[in-house]
Design an enzyme around this catalytic site. Structure first.
Site, PDB file in Angstrom:
ATOM      1  N   PRO A   9       0.729 -31.117  -3.359  1.00  0.00           N
ATOM      2  CA  PRO A   9       2.248 -30.321  -4.194  1.00  0.00           C
ATOM      3  C   PRO A   9       1.645 -30.116  -5.079  1.00  0.00           C
ATOM      4  O   PRO A   9       0.434 -30.612  -6.507  1.00  0.00           O
ATOM      5  CB  PRO A   9       2.836 -31.993  -4.393  1.00  0.00           C
ATOM      6  N   ASN A  10       2.395 -29.399  -6.399  1.00  0.00           N
ATOM      7  CA  ASN A  10       2.862 -28.609  -7.140  1.00  0.00           C
ATOM      8  C   ASN A  10       1.661 -27.614  -8.109  1.00  0.00           C
ATOM      9  O   ASN A  10       1.889 -27.337  -9.354  1.00  0.00           O
ATOM     10  CB  ASN A  10       3.315 -29.845  -8.575  1.00  0.00           C
ATOM     11  N   ARG A  17       2.562 -24.677 -14.984  1.00  0.00           N
ATOM     12  CA  ARG A  17       2.625 -25.977 -15.232  1.00  0.00           C
ATOM     13  C   ARG A  17       1.850 -26.721 -16.225  1.00  0.00           C
ATOM     14  O   ARG A  17       1.088 -26.640 -16.337  1.00  0.00           O
ATOM     15  CB  ARG A  17       2.601 -26.158 -14.170  1.00  0.00           C
ATOM     16  N   TYR A  22      -2.952 -29.106 -18.090  1.00  0.00           N
ATOM     17  CA  TYR A  22      -3.258 -28.430 -16.880  1.00  0.00           C
ATOM     18  C   TYR A  22      -3.973 -27.596 -17.021  1.00  0.00           C
ATOM     19  O   TYR A  22      -5.257 -27.044 -16.325  1.00  0.00           O
ATOM     20  CB  TYR A  22      -2.490 -28.515 -16.055  1.00  0.00           C
ATOM     21  N   ASN A  80      -7.966 -32.387  -4.725  1.00  0.00           N
ATOM     22  CA  ASN A  80      -7.183 -32.891  -5.534  1.00  0.00           C
ATOM     23  C   ASN A  80      -5.174 -33.439  -4.774  1.00  0.00           C
ATOM     24  O   ASN A  80      -4.641 -32.125  -4.397  1.00  0.00           O
ATOM     25  CB  ASN A  80      -6.418 -31.801  -6.272  1.00  0.00           C
ATOM     26  N   ALA A  83       0.022 -35.798  -6.881  1.00  0.00           N
ATOM     27  CA  ALA A  83       0.851 -36.937  -6.671  1.00  0.00           C
ATOM     28  C   ALA A  83       0.851 -37.808  -5.934  1.00  0.00           C
ATOM     29  O   ALA A  83       0.633 -38.732  -5.454  1.00  0.00           O
ATOM     30  CB  ALA A  83       2.620 -36.706  -7.501  1.00  0.00           C
ATOM     31  N   GLU A 104     -12.259 -36.669  -3.926  1.00  0.00           N
ATOM     32  CA  GLU A 104     -11.483 -36.630  -5.032  1.00  0.00           C
ATOM     33  C   GLU A 104     -11.383 -36.059  -6.319  1.00  0.00           C
ATOM     34  O   GLU A 104     -12.744 -36.443  -6.577  1.00  0.00           O
ATOM     35  CB  GLU A 104     -10.428 -38.100  -4.624  1.00  0.00           C
ATOM     36  N   HIS A 106      -9.203 -34.072  -9.425  1.00  0.00           N
ATOM     37  CA  HIS A 106      -8.165 -34.053 -10.867  1.00  0.00           C
ATOM     38  C   HIS A 106      -8.567 -33.073 -11.927  1.00  0.00           C
ATOM     39  O   HIS A 106      -9.701 -33.871 -12.546  1.00  0.00           O
ATOM     40  CB  HIS A 106      -7.544 -35.670 -11.302  1.00  0.00           C
ATOM     41  N   ARG A 113      -4.076 -41.469 -18.994  1.00  0.00           N
ATOM     42  CA  ARG A 113      -2.199 -40.823 -18.778  1.00  0.00           C
ATOM     43  C   ARG A 113      -1.100 -42.602 -18.589  1.00  0.00           C
ATOM     44  O   ARG A 113      -1.927 -42.695 -18.404  1.00  0.00           O
ATOM     45  CB  ARG A 113      -2.282 -39.525 -17.225  1.00  0.00           C
TER      46      ARG A 113
HETATM   47  C1  DQA Z   1      -3.456 -33.887 -10.681  1.00  0.00           C
HETATM   48  C2  DQA Z   1      -2.806 -35.432 -11.006  1.00  0.00           C
HETATM   49  C3  DQA Z   1      -1.396 -36.488 -10.202  1.00  0.00           C
HETATM   50  O1  DQA Z   1      -1.583 -37.718 -11.127  1.00  0.00           O
HETATM   51  C4  DQA Z   1      -0.793 -35.111 -10.770  1.00  0.00           C
HETATM   52  O2  DQA Z   1       0.329 -35.754 -10.256  1.00  0.00           O
HETATM   53  C5  DQA Z   1      -1.112 -33.667 -10.072  1.00  0.00           C
HETATM   54  C6  DQA Z   1      -2.286 -33.098 -10.513  1.00  0.00           C
HETATM   55  C7  DQA Z   1      -4.712 -33.497 -11.765  1.00  0.00           C
HETATM   56  O3  DQA Z   1      -5.454 -32.683 -11.515  1.00  0.00           O
HETATM   57  O4  DQA Z   1      -5.178 -34.118 -12.561  1.00  0.00           O
HETATM   58  O5  DQA Z   1      -0.087 -32.831  -9.481  1.00  0.00           O
HETATM   59  O6  DQA Z   1      -3.605 -34.181  -9.460  1.00  0.00           O
END
Ligand code: DQA
Length: 155
Positions: A9-10, A17, A22, A80, A83, A104, A106, A113
Site C-alpha cells: 500500500p501507498n 510521497r 522515500y 515490500n 504498512a 522483505e 523497505h 523510525r
Molecule cells: C516502508 C516502511 C513502512 O513502515 C511504511 O508503512 C511504508 C513504506 C518502506 O519501504 O520504507 O509504506 O515499507
C-alpha cells in the site's frame, strides 16, 4: 527462474510521497531498474503494486505449488509490504504457505523510525530483510533471493 516483486500500500505514490523519507524515484523507475537487473542475472521478474491486502494475498498464492507436479509460476518473492508489514498476519501466513524464498524490503530504515515500524510480522518467514537503502533495497533484495534460490536448487 521467475521472481515476483510485490509493492504494498501507498507505494504507488513513490516519488510524490514524503520524498525526504522515500526519495524522488517513482515506482516505474524502480521496476525498470529491476527488469534491467533481472536480465543481467538471467532471470525473469514481474513487478506488481496493490493497496489491497487481499489482492496481495492472491498474488502471493500464485507462487504456490501447482497440481499434478506442474512448475510453480514463481520461484521466489521480493516484497515490500508497506504498512502491512506491521499489521498483517494474513500476509505472513501467505508467504509461509507458498514455501518459496521471500526477501522483505523497505526503502527506509524501519528500525530507525517510529517504534510501531520496528515489528515485522513477515520477517520471521522471510529468508532475510533489506531496509534503508532507498530503491537499492529492491535491487539488493532481488540479488539476494536469486543467490539464495540458486544455492538451494544446486544442493
Ligand atoms: C516502508 C516502511 C513502512 O513502515 C511504511 O508503512 C511504508 C513504506 C518502506 O519501504 O520504507 O509504506 O515499507
Amino acid at each position: 527462474m521467475r521472481v515476483l516483486v510485490l509493492h504494498g500500500p501507498n507505494l504507488g505514490l513513490l516519488g510524490l510521497r514524503e520524498p525526504s523519507i522515500y526519495g524522488t524515484e517513482g515506482l516505474a523507475e524502480i521496476d525498470g531498474r529491476l527488469t534491467a537487473l533481472a536480465a543481467e542475472l538471467g532471470i525473469e521478474v514481474e513487478c506488481r503494486q496493490s493497496n489491497h491486502e487481499g489482492v496481495l494475498l492472491d498474488w502471493i498464492a500464485e507462487a504456490a505449488p501447482q497440481p499434478n507436479g506442474a512448475p510453480r509460476r514463481f520461484d521466489a518473492l521480493v516484497i515490500n509490504p508497506g504498512a502491512y508489514t506491521h499489521t498483517s498476519i494474513a500476509l505472513r501466513d501467505a508467504v509461509s504457505a507458498v514455501g518459496v524464498p521471500a526477501v522483505e524490503v523497505h526503502l527506509s530504515n524501519v528500525q530507525a523510525r517510529e517504534k510501531f515500524r520496528r515489528r515485522s510480522w513477515l520477517a520471521p518467514v522471510c529468508v532475510g530483510t533489506v531496509a534503508g537503502f532507498g530503491p537499492d533495497s529492491y535491487a539488493l533484495g532481488l540479488r539476494a533471493v536469486v543467490g539464495y534460490e540458486r544455492a538451494r536448487a544446486a544442493k
